[in-house]
Design a protein around this motif. Structure first.
Motif, PDB file in Angstrom:
ATOM      1  N   ALA A   1      22.622  20.251 -34.060  1.00  0.00           N
ATOM      2  CA  ALA A   1      23.964  20.451 -33.741  1.00  0.00           C
ATOM      3  C   ALA A   1      24.498  19.157 -33.814  1.00  0.00           C
ATOM      4  CB  ALA A   1      24.108  20.637 -32.122  1.00  0.00           C
ATOM      5  N   PRO A   2      26.109  19.120 -34.503  1.00  0.00           N
ATOM      6  CA  PRO A   2      26.493  18.197 -35.082  1.00  0.00           C
ATOM      7  C   PRO A   2      27.263  16.687 -33.881  1.00  0.00           C
ATOM      8  CG  PRO A   2      27.915  20.368 -35.354  1.00  0.00           C
ATOM      9  CD  PRO A   2      26.432  20.548 -34.585  1.00  0.00           C
TER      10      PRO A   2
ATOM     11  N   GLY B   1      29.867  15.750 -31.435  1.00  0.00           N
ATOM     12  CA  GLY B   1      31.003  15.863 -31.558  1.00  0.00           C
ATOM     13  C   GLY B   1      31.521  17.578 -31.052  1.00  0.00           C
ATOM     14  N   GLU B   2      30.051  18.132 -31.195  1.00  0.00           N
ATOM     15  CA  GLU B   2      30.201  19.821 -30.814  1.00  0.00           C
ATOM     16  C   GLU B   2      30.399  19.855 -29.166  1.00  0.00           C
ATOM     17  OE1 GLU B   2      31.332  22.405 -32.447  1.00  0.00           O
ATOM     18  OE2 GLU B   2      31.845  21.391 -34.320  1.00  0.00           O
ATOM     19  N   ARG B   3      30.781  20.966 -28.597  1.00  0.00           N
ATOM     20  CA  ARG B   3      30.716  20.859 -27.299  1.00  0.00           C
ATOM     21  C   ARG B   3      29.344  22.161 -27.215  1.00  0.00           C
ATOM     22  NH1 ARG B   3      35.283  24.554 -24.621  1.00  0.00           N
ATOM     23  NH2 ARG B   3      34.736  25.242 -26.839  1.00  0.00           N
TER      24      ARG B   3
ATOM     25  N   ASP C   1      29.470  26.016 -27.952  1.00  0.00           N
ATOM     26  CA  ASP C   1      29.700  25.960 -28.702  1.00  0.00           C
ATOM     27  C   ASP C   1      29.020  26.124 -28.892  1.00  0.00           C
ATOM     28  OD1 ASP C   1      32.468  26.038 -28.181  1.00  0.00           O
ATOM     29  OD2 ASP C   1      32.992  24.408 -28.907  1.00  0.00           O
ATOM     30  N   VAL C   2      27.954  25.491 -29.023  1.00  0.00           N
ATOM     31  CA  VAL C   2      26.851  25.354 -30.022  1.00  0.00           C
ATOM     32  C   VAL C   2      26.099  26.016 -29.487  1.00  0.00           C
ATOM     33  CG1 VAL C   2      24.423  23.933 -30.779  1.00  0.00           C
ATOM     34  CG2 VAL C   2      26.494  22.698 -30.325  1.00  0.00           C
TER      35      VAL C   2
ATOM     36  N   ALA D   1      26.755  29.809 -30.676  1.00  0.00           N
ATOM     37  CA  ALA D   1      26.482  29.864 -32.560  1.00  0.00           C
ATOM     38  C   ALA D   1      25.089  30.160 -32.121  1.00  0.00           C
ATOM     39  CB  ALA D   1      26.864  28.549 -32.709  1.00  0.00           C
TER      40      ALA D   1
ATOM     41  N   CYS E   1      30.511  23.951 -21.167  1.00  0.00           N
ATOM     42  CA  CYS E   1      31.675  23.958 -21.477  1.00  0.00           C
ATOM     43  C   CYS E   1      32.523  22.102 -21.651  1.00  0.00           C
ATOM     44  CB  CYS E   1      32.557  24.668 -21.025  1.00  0.00           C
ATOM     45  SG  CYS E   1      32.889  24.618 -19.301  1.00  0.00           S
TER      46      CYS E   1
ATOM     47  N   TRP F   1      29.614  17.381 -24.130  1.00  0.00           N
ATOM     48  CA  TRP F   1      30.076  17.058 -25.383  1.00  0.00           C
ATOM     49  C   TRP F   1      29.549  15.871 -26.448  1.00  0.00           C
ATOM     50  CZ3 TRP F   1      34.335  19.261 -28.119  1.00  0.00           C
ATOM     51  CH2 TRP F   1      35.233  19.619 -27.109  1.00  0.00           C
TER      52      TRP F   1
ATOM     53  N   THR G   1      26.842  13.599 -28.358  1.00  0.00           N
ATOM     54  CA  THR G   1      26.621  12.649 -28.880  1.00  0.00           C
ATOM     55  C   THR G   1      25.070  12.268 -29.030  1.00  0.00           C
ATOM     56  OG1 THR G   1      26.267  11.566 -26.879  1.00  0.00           O
ATOM     57  CG2 THR G   1      28.938  11.788 -27.613  1.00  0.00           C
TER      58      THR G   1
END
Length: 110
Positions: free
Chosen positions: A18-19, A21-23, A26-27, A30, A85, A88, A90
């Motif tokens: 997971a990058p 900055g993503e929530r 969402d990860v 996906a 949600c 975030w 980091t």
């Protein structure tokens, strides 16, 4: 960074990239995890409830009062429950492990 998703029964662990900055919601979606997120991350429901591993919980920023109120409505909430949600990702959260609650399912079919 890596995020680990543990199945509700604890029998399956999936690690995903997971990058930062993503929530987390969402990860998870996906990656095919059954987190519904009915309100699409607007913090108006508790369908993205996850249980954070105890050893990772202190690495998260504290939950807001609004998030705590929604967690009061979540089935099977624990002391380390959070809404995906509101997390975030980091670099400081690399290796985060979350377990899906026993009632986790995605009625939206994602």
């Amino acid at each position: 960074m890596k995020v680990r998703f543990v199945s509700p029964d604890g029998q399956e662990v999936r690690e995903v990239d997971a990058p930062a900055g993503e929530r987390l919601l969402d990860v998870a979606q996906a990656a095919g995890e059954p987190l519904e997120g009915t309100c699409e991350g607007q913090m108006a429901c508790s369908t993205c409830h996850v249980i954070v591993a105890a050893e990772d919980f202190a690495r998260l920023p504290p939950a807001s009062e609004e998030e705590e109120d929604l967690l009061d409505l979540a089935a099977h909430a624990t002391r380390t429950s959070r809404l995906a949600c509101q997390i975030w990702l980091t670099d400081a959260l690399d290796g985060l492990t979350v377990r899906l609650p026993t009632d986790a399912h995605d009625m939206q079919g994602r």
